[in-house]
Write a protein that holds these residues in place. Structure first.
Motif, PDB file in Angstrom:
ATOM      1  N   CYS A 116      15.789  53.723  33.450  1.00 17.26           N
ATOM      2  CA  CYS A 116      16.833  54.268  34.265  1.00 17.26           C
ATOM      3  C   CYS A 116      16.720  53.376  35.690  1.00 17.26           C
ATOM      4  N   THR A 117      17.865  53.134  36.283  1.00 18.36           N
ATOM      5  CA  THR A 117      17.963  52.182  37.482  1.00 18.36           C
ATOM      6  C   THR A 117      17.644  52.948  38.690  1.00 18.36           C
TER       7      THR A 117
ATOM      8  N   LEU B 272      13.834  48.840  37.491  1.00 14.82           N
ATOM      9  CA  LEU B 272      14.149  49.513  36.126  1.00 14.82           C
ATOM     10  C   LEU B 272      12.984  50.352  35.918  1.00 14.82           C
ATOM     11  N   ARG B 273      13.228  51.722  36.037  1.00 14.16           N
ATOM     12  CA  ARG B 273      12.117  52.740  35.788  1.00 14.16           C
ATOM     13  C   ARG B 273      11.988  53.072  34.400  1.00 14.16           C
TER      14      ARG B 273
ATOM     15  N   PHE C  34       9.521  48.321  35.377  1.00 11.78           N
ATOM     16  CA  PHE C  34       9.379  46.907  34.857  1.00 11.78           C
ATOM     17  C   PHE C  34       8.779  46.046  35.962  1.00 11.78           C
ATOM     18  N   ARG C  35       7.789  45.176  35.841  1.00 10.35           N
ATOM     19  CA  ARG C  35       6.929  44.705  36.750  1.00 10.35           C
ATOM     20  C   ARG C  35       6.560  43.315  36.111  1.00 10.35           C
ATOM     21  N   HIS C  36       6.742  42.010  36.701  1.00  9.23           N
ATOM     22  CA  HIS C  36       6.001  40.743  36.188  1.00  9.23           C
ATOM     23  C   HIS C  36       4.619  40.625  36.891  1.00  9.23           C
TER      24      HIS C  36
END
Ligand code: AHR
Ligand code: AHR
Length: 481
Positions: A422-423, A434-435, A444-446
């Motif tokens: 979900c945004t 982006l959950r 989302f995690r880099h």
């Protein structure tokens, strides 16, 4: 009146009343729940907008702006002090520090009540709340009732998404030591008609749908978006009831003698309170809780029917899960990192590994394709999104053990849930965050240029708080290919 005013009038007062969405007494204006934010560890209490009213969600949104929040306490509105806090380890350990369970995201379950925004408690596997020192709840074979308003579309087969009475030791102390509402499609013990999910009673070492230990077809599969669920018990008598929390009345799915197995008559209730977990701190269940109570005494059906009317009048309705800059379903997009020194990197994949790579107009066609994603309607929830690979049609970004992978959609429920995001507005003010739909504390995690669904300050290395807001914020652009 609120639900607990109705129970009081019926002679079966609430001894625990939990609701993050609203006050459950017409005169209650105290704290409903506490949120804790990751940026500085500060907490604040969220109260109703007015006595007896809906929670002040705007106060939460303001307190949690530009960071993440979890629900740290669910207060007892009954005056008995039976608050729910982070569940401690039991026979099973939770995933958080020292074996505690996780706390729920404060934004995983947005709803409206009579048009006013509020948040429920979204329980992912590993999340749980408990009170092992509850006062005035039923013990031994004493009579009690309970109801909970749940999301009938959020469930699984893990043990055990429960709300109600459990062991004070967080361990399995034997048959009849629990009496809690269970919701889900677990078939390891009992089951009802069809393929589930079902409202059942978790009485310890068994999920019961009626008199028989296994299947009782009087207990229907039930999946209203807003679900009223009821379990109540007194000496050699108990019942399961349920219905649509948004309209209509309750049905009785079972009412009769205790199960025909040893240890359940008389009961040996211990009086602790659990939410989202099994009595022994089994943490594999998932579900969403909006409000619920436990009473002293066995409520009459008439009292419960009046409570159901009160719940319907609260007008639960869905609120948007995606609140960030919109994504257009069917479009091809790129997702660019916003962390300083990484802003030439885009979400791409190398085989099944989802990572970031430096991509530009002069990159190879294959790299451009690896860094381009088709926006699809969320496989598990149409208010959210899934991301299909352009070079591997039918493969989607999904999390697995909290790493993001590119996998072929196998059509399973868990795949769809793992692949739905979900945004929300980017936590650093840029683009979208982006959950994960199924683990809303995670986005989302880099991290070392590899993609994870990370929580802000969790136990894994990729949950590190340093650079979190930047690492979870992504600028959406046109696809490269
Ligand atoms: O009764 C089902 C489950 O069995 C209980 O929740 C748990 O304590 C045990 O594992
Ligand atoms: O990524 C967390 C979980 O890990 C996923 O939901 C599941 O598929 C896997 O076990």
């Amino acid at each position: 009146a609120g639900p607990c005013d109705i129970y009081s009038a019926g002679g079966t007062p609430c001894v625990a009343a939990h609701g993050t969405t609203r006050a459950l007494y017409s005169s209650y204006s105290g704290a409903l729940y506490q949120v804790k934010r990751a940026s500085d560890g500060a907490t604040t209490d969220i109260a109703p907008l007015s006595a007896g009213g809906v929670a002040n969600a705007a106060a939460q949104d303001k307190f949690c702006a530009s960071t993440t929040c979890v629900i740290s306490v669910i207060y007892d509105q009954s005056g008995h002090g039976n608050h729910l806090t982070q569940a401690p380890p039991g026979a099973f350990k939770g995933p958080d520090v020292n074996g505690f369970d996780n706390l729920a995201s404060a934004i995983g379950a947005p709803v409206t009540l009579n048009g006013q925004k509020a948040y429920g408690v979204f329980i992912s596997p590993g999340t749980g709340y408990r009170n092992n020192n509850a006062k005035n709840t039923a013990v031994r074979d004493e009579p009690e009732g309970m109801y909970a308003v749940l999301d009938g579309t959020h469930y699984n087969g893990g043990c055990c998404f429960d709300y109600g009475n459990a062991e004070t030791s967080s361990t399995d102390t034997g048959n009849g030591h629990m009496e809690a509402i269970y919701f889900g499609d677990n078939t390891g013990w009992g089951s009802g008609a069809g393929s589930g999910p079902w409202v059942m009673a978790d009485l310890e070492n068994g999920l019961f749908s009626g008199r028989n230990v296994k299947q009782n077809t009087g207990d229907p599969s039930i999946n209203y978006r807003f679900l009223s669920s009821i379990v109540k018990g007194e000496p050699n008598q108990w019942a399961i009831r349920g219905g649509n929390a948004a309209s209509g009345s309750l049905s009785t799915f079972y009412s009769g003698p205790r199960p025909n197995a040893s240890g359940y008559n008389p009961m040996s209730k211990e009086g602790a309170i659990i939410l989202g977990i099994g009595g022994d701190n089994s943490v594999s269940g998932q579900g969403t809780f909006y409000e619920g109570v436990m009473t002293s005494g066995y409520p009459s059906d008439a009292t419960e029917n009046a409570v159901q009317a009160n719940i319907v009048a609260a007008r639960y309705a869905v609120a948007p899960l995606s609140t960030g800059p919109a994504l257009s379903v069917g479009s091809s997009i790129s997702l660019r990192a916003t962390t300083p020194s990484y802003t030439d990197r885009y979400i791409a994949h190398t085989g099944s590994t989802v990572n970031t790579q430096v991509v530009s107009s002069s990159s190879s066609t294959s790299l451009k394709q690896q860094a381009t994603w088709k926006v699809r309607t969320g496989l598990a929830n149409s208010e959210c999104y899934s991301f299909e690979s352009v070079d591997s049609p039918g493969s989607f970004i999904r999390h697995y053990n909290f790493a993001l992978l590119l996998n072929a959609n196998d059509g399973t429920k868990i795949f769809g849930e793992d692949a739905t995001f979900c945004t929300q507005p980017g936590l650093n003010g840029q683009g979208d965050t982006l959950r994960s739909w199924s683990y809303p504390t995670r986005s989302f995690r880099h991290f070392n240029n590899v993609l994870y669904v990370a929580s802000n300050g969790g136990v894994q290395d990729f949950d590190a708080t340093a650079s979190f807001n930047n690492d979870v914020s992504w600028v959406v652009g046109a696809g490269f290919a």
